[in-house]
Design a protein around this motif. Sequence first.
Motif, mmCIF file in Angstrom:
data_model
loop_
_atom_site.group_PDB
_atom_site.id
_atom_site.type_symbol
_atom_site.label_atom_id
_atom_site.label_comp_id
_atom_site.label_asym_id
_atom_site.label_seq_id
_atom_site.Cartn_x
_atom_site.Cartn_y
_atom_site.Cartn_z
ATOM 1 N N PRO A 1 -15.978 -9.402 -6.314
ATOM 2 C CA PRO A 1 -17.006 -8.377 -6.067
ATOM 3 C C PRO A 1 -18.295 -9.074 -5.655
ATOM 4 C CG PRO A 1 -15.936 -7.993 -8.159
ATOM 5 C CD PRO A 1 -15.461 -9.334 -7.693
ATOM 6 N N ARG A 2 -19.206 -8.282 -5.096
ATOM 7 C CA ARG A 2 -20.431 -8.824 -4.515
ATOM 8 C C ARG A 2 -21.091 -9.867 -5.405
ATOM 9 N NH1 ARG A 2 -24.855 -4.472 -3.654
ATOM 10 N NH2 ARG A 2 -23.260 -3.548 -2.358
ATOM 11 N N PRO A 3 -21.453 -11.035 -4.919
ATOM 12 C CA PRO A 3 -21.275 -11.495 -3.552
ATOM 13 C C PRO A 3 -19.843 -11.984 -3.310
ATOM 14 C CG PRO A 3 -22.333 -13.211 -4.838
ATOM 15 C CD PRO A 3 -22.149 -12.041 -5.758
ATOM 16 N N ALA A 4 -19.339 -11.784 -2.086
ATOM 17 C CA ALA A 4 -17.955 -12.136 -1.787
ATOM 18 C C ALA A 4 -17.782 -13.651 -1.807
ATOM 19 C CB ALA A 4 -17.593 -11.573 -0.421
ATOM 20 N N ARG A 5 -16.903 -14.087 -2.704
ATOM 21 C CA ARG A 5 -16.480 -15.498 -2.708
ATOM 22 C C ARG A 5 -14.972 -15.497 -2.622
ATOM 23 N NH1 ARG A 5 -19.302 -16.130 -7.738
ATOM 24 N NH2 ARG A 5 -21.493 -16.580 -7.363
ATOM 25 N N LEU A 6 -14.415 -16.648 -2.257
ATOM 26 C CA LEU A 6 -12.960 -16.723 -2.189
ATOM 27 C C LEU A 6 -12.416 -16.704 -3.615
ATOM 28 C CD1 LEU A 6 -10.447 -17.127 -0.406
ATOM 29 C CD2 LEU A 6 -10.702 -19.567 -0.776
ATOM 30 N N ASP A 7 -11.530 -15.745 -3.867
ATOM 31 C CA ASP A 7 -10.935 -15.606 -5.186
ATOM 32 C C ASP A 7 -9.559 -16.288 -5.190
ATOM 33 O OD1 ASP A 7 -11.076 -14.746 -7.722
ATOM 34 O OD2 ASP A 7 -10.539 -12.675 -7.327
ATOM 35 N N ALA A 8 -8.751 -15.908 -4.191
ATOM 36 C CA ALA A 8 -7.419 -16.520 -4.069
ATOM 37 C C ALA A 8 -6.954 -16.415 -2.628
ATOM 38 C CB ALA A 8 -6.448 -15.795 -4.988
ATOM 39 N N TYR A 9 -6.128 -17.348 -2.228
ATOM 40 C CA TYR A 9 -5.552 -17.342 -0.874
ATOM 41 C C TYR A 9 -4.047 -17.332 -1.088
ATOM 42 C CZ TYR A 9 -4.914 -18.714 4.021
ATOM 43 O OH TYR A 9 -4.565 -18.748 5.345
ATOM 44 N N VAL A 10 -3.417 -16.187 -0.818
ATOM 45 C CA VAL A 10 -2.031 -15.996 -1.235
ATOM 46 C C VAL A 10 -1.130 -15.784 -0.031
ATOM 47 C CG1 VAL A 10 -0.554 -14.673 -2.810
ATOM 48 C CG2 VAL A 10 -3.024 -14.714 -3.181
ATOM 49 N N PRO A 11 -0.179 -16.663 0.228
ATOM 50 C CA PRO A 11 0.779 -16.394 1.299
ATOM 51 C C PRO A 11 1.737 -15.286 0.873
ATOM 52 C CG PRO A 11 0.924 -18.672 0.524
ATOM 53 C CD PRO A 11 0.064 -17.938 -0.444
ATOM 54 N N ASN A 12 2.108 -14.442 1.818
ATOM 55 C CA ASN A 12 3.032 -13.348 1.499
ATOM 56 C C ASN A 12 4.451 -13.916 1.402
ATOM 57 O OD1 ASN A 12 4.568 -10.984 1.426
ATOM 58 N ND2 ASN A 12 3.073 -9.875 2.683
ATOM 59 N N PRO A 13 5.097 -13.769 0.237
ATOM 60 C CA PRO A 13 6.432 -14.362 0.089
ATOM 61 C C PRO A 13 7.528 -13.552 0.795
ATOM 62 C CG PRO A 13 5.821 -13.187 -1.904
ATOM 63 C CD PRO A 13 4.643 -13.086 -0.986
ATOM 64 N N LEU A 14 7.203 -12.340 1.248
ATOM 65 C CA LEU A 14 8.246 -11.467 1.810
ATOM 66 C C LEU A 14 8.571 -11.875 3.252
ATOM 67 C CD1 LEU A 14 6.786 -8.084 0.537
ATOM 68 C CD2 LEU A 14 8.637 -9.412 -0.482
ATOM 69 N N PRO A 15 9.842 -11.831 3.625
ATOM 70 C CA PRO A 15 10.204 -12.209 5.001
ATOM 71 C C PRO A 15 9.798 -11.111 5.995
ATOM 72 C CG PRO A 15 12.135 -11.459 3.801
ATOM 73 C CD PRO A 15 11.016 -11.433 2.830
ATOM 74 N N SER A 16 9.476 -11.549 7.223
ATOM 75 C CA SER A 16 9.172 -10.569 8.286
ATOM 76 C C SER A 16 10.483 -10.108 8.912
ATOM 77 C CB SER A 16 8.315 -11.231 9.360
ATOM 78 O OG SER A 16 7.002 -11.304 8.923
ATOM 79 N N PRO A 17 10.613 -8.898 9.425
ATOM 80 C CA PRO A 17 9.615 -7.828 9.350
ATOM 81 C C PRO A 17 9.498 -7.237 7.938
ATOM 82 C CG PRO A 17 11.638 -7.023 10.370
ATOM 83 C CD PRO A 17 11.840 -8.483 10.144
ATOM 84 N N HIS A 18 8.297 -6.824 7.603
ATOM 85 C CA HIS A 18 8.070 -6.233 6.282
ATOM 86 C C HIS A 18 8.581 -4.792 6.245
ATOM 87 C CE1 HIS A 18 4.433 -9.129 5.607
ATOM 88 N NE2 HIS A 18 5.595 -9.748 5.677
ATOM 89 N N HIS A 19 9.116 -4.408 5.106
ATOM 90 C CA HIS A 19 9.554 -3.013 4.929
ATOM 91 C C HIS A 19 8.843 -2.438 3.720
ATOM 92 C CE1 HIS A 19 12.607 -3.438 7.962
ATOM 93 N NE2 HIS A 19 12.945 -4.594 7.429
ATOM 94 N N TRP A 20 8.360 -1.220 3.897
ATOM 95 C CA TRP A 20 7.650 -0.570 2.796
ATOM 96 C C TRP A 20 8.662 -0.240 1.694
ATOM 97 C CZ3 TRP A 20 2.394 -0.064 2.930
ATOM 98 C CH2 TRP A 20 1.826 0.584 1.827
ATOM 99 N N GLY A 21 8.456 -0.771 0.511
ATOM 100 C CA GLY A 21 9.400 -0.487 -0.573
ATOM 101 C C GLY A 21 8.995 -1.200 -1.839
ATOM 102 N N ALA A 22 9.974 -1.386 -2.731
ATOM 103 C CA ALA A 22 9.687 -1.935 -4.068
ATOM 104 C C ALA A 22 9.075 -3.336 -3.982
ATOM 105 C CB ALA A 22 10.973 -1.964 -4.880
ATOM 106 N N ASP A 23 9.544 -4.145 -3.006
ATOM 107 C CA ASP A 23 9.032 -5.521 -2.889
ATOM 108 C C ASP A 23 7.542 -5.539 -2.601
ATOM 109 O OD1 ASP A 23 11.494 -6.484 -3.336
ATOM 110 O OD2 ASP A 23 11.982 -6.874 -1.229
#
Lengths: 253, 287
Positions: free
Chosen positions: A211-233
Amino acid sequence: MAELLVKDAEKWFPREDGRPFKIIDRLSFAAREGCVTVLIGPSGCGKSTLLNSVVGLENLDRGELIFINRGKPEKRPLIGYVFQSPRLLPWKTVGENISLALQGAGVPRSQWQSRVTRYLNLVGLQEYANQFPLYLSGGQRQRVGLARALVIESDIVLMDEPFASVDELTARQLRQTTRRLCEQLHRTVVFVTHNLAEAAYMGDYVVTLTPRPARLDAYVPNPLPSPHHWGADIYKFAAELENKVTLKEDTEI
Amino acid sequence: MNSEPDHAALAAGRQVGVAGAETLPPFQARMARDLAGRFLPPVLAVASVIAIWWSLYLIYPRLLPGPMNTLQEALRLVRDGTFFFHMYQSLRRVFVGAVVAMFFSVGVGIYMGTVAMGERFFQPLVVLGLTIPGLMWALIAVMLFGINEFSPYFAVTVTIFPMLVINIWAGVKSLDKELIDMSHVFHFTKWMKISQVILPQLVPNIFAATRYGLGLAWKVVVVVEMFGTSNGVGYQVMKSYQVFNMEGVIAWTITFVVAMIIIEYGLINFAERRLTAWRPRVEVWRR
């Protein structure tokens, strides 16, 4: 395509009483080439300010924005922007709105028609080229905004909460279209949202901001394979992100 | 009572009644109602003015000419071509002056609305210009330039220029900042910003200014023509006045008003409808 490096960015705004307050504080991250980098953080933490700085609507008070443009190293990369509200010129037809972006980007007139048709096809609005924006639904207007940002074949596309003003069902369709286009066209995208599930679905990388002021909190790679599908994952990854987000405002600044 | 609509009939495109709901009136009835709603009020307004005039004529026949006599005089002016010649002279003066004023006022209005220094420089001049009556400009123009065509052009331009600037300046101040930012992000050139983003937003202000400006320009031109030219509607009104020809004065006034109405409805309204065709019709008072 290009890469964007944000290095030690700082931005201050004046308060009503004249004293400045810090909205972005030593923020650094990279938006990788051909990937969608999602910036997520609470409202008012400076996400939009950062995007506005990238396109020159604001100036950072400290820090650097570095564009690495491998294809054309001597040129500043072309940047497309999908705004929170579509910001279409209501007196111009859909086709004319998109053509104006092409004109601004210096694309030869001979290519306008074919490019407009191609990108309207990609967003599913091929029949609406001659329609005025006020006769379209909110979701359709946002699709036109998306087509306008992509049609200039920009190296970097910025998206500032583009689906925040449409209903959830429309937003879901728009997310699918946008994610599909990002995968298909391999554009470097910086996507701002405060919706965790949207961040989990849209991002290849998720940058969580404090929250303000914006600092880097975390940099998270998405573990899900592309293409992404909307669902439980997606919801599972969204829950992981929620654990990483800092919600407490720093009142000392 | 069954309140469900007849879905089969609806699908077949037939008009159906639903309990508790009104059915649409037939097309002809709606058309007649729309036409009556559009044309009846102005017709009634004009008819009431004629009725008052007629009544006054019946009470004071020596003072006022009758509507029929005046109409005959107006028709004579139209038939023998006098009307067209003099109306053309006046129209030309009004339009040249108005176009020159519009050209400069759009530039100055945009400059004032976008550059703080421009606002500080022009604001006192515009306020000063607003306080000087058109009649003064008409007198000054004739005294400065004599009896020639430049006098009415000058008088019209300087009289309407400040009010055009005020309207356009106000319009620029309420421009949509988000659209301006969009034009910056997509690298619109200065000319693209002005022609595609700023001017279309100023259309309502420009039309309001044009209507007001033309109304004022007519008055100024008539005054200049009364003592500074040898043709035009103002000159003809003055000529009729000098021989106490009341029918002539009113006939010229009426033909002049008719020409104004034709310009308003035939030209300005038409242009406004064309330029705002993108805007869906808003019905505030729905029935």
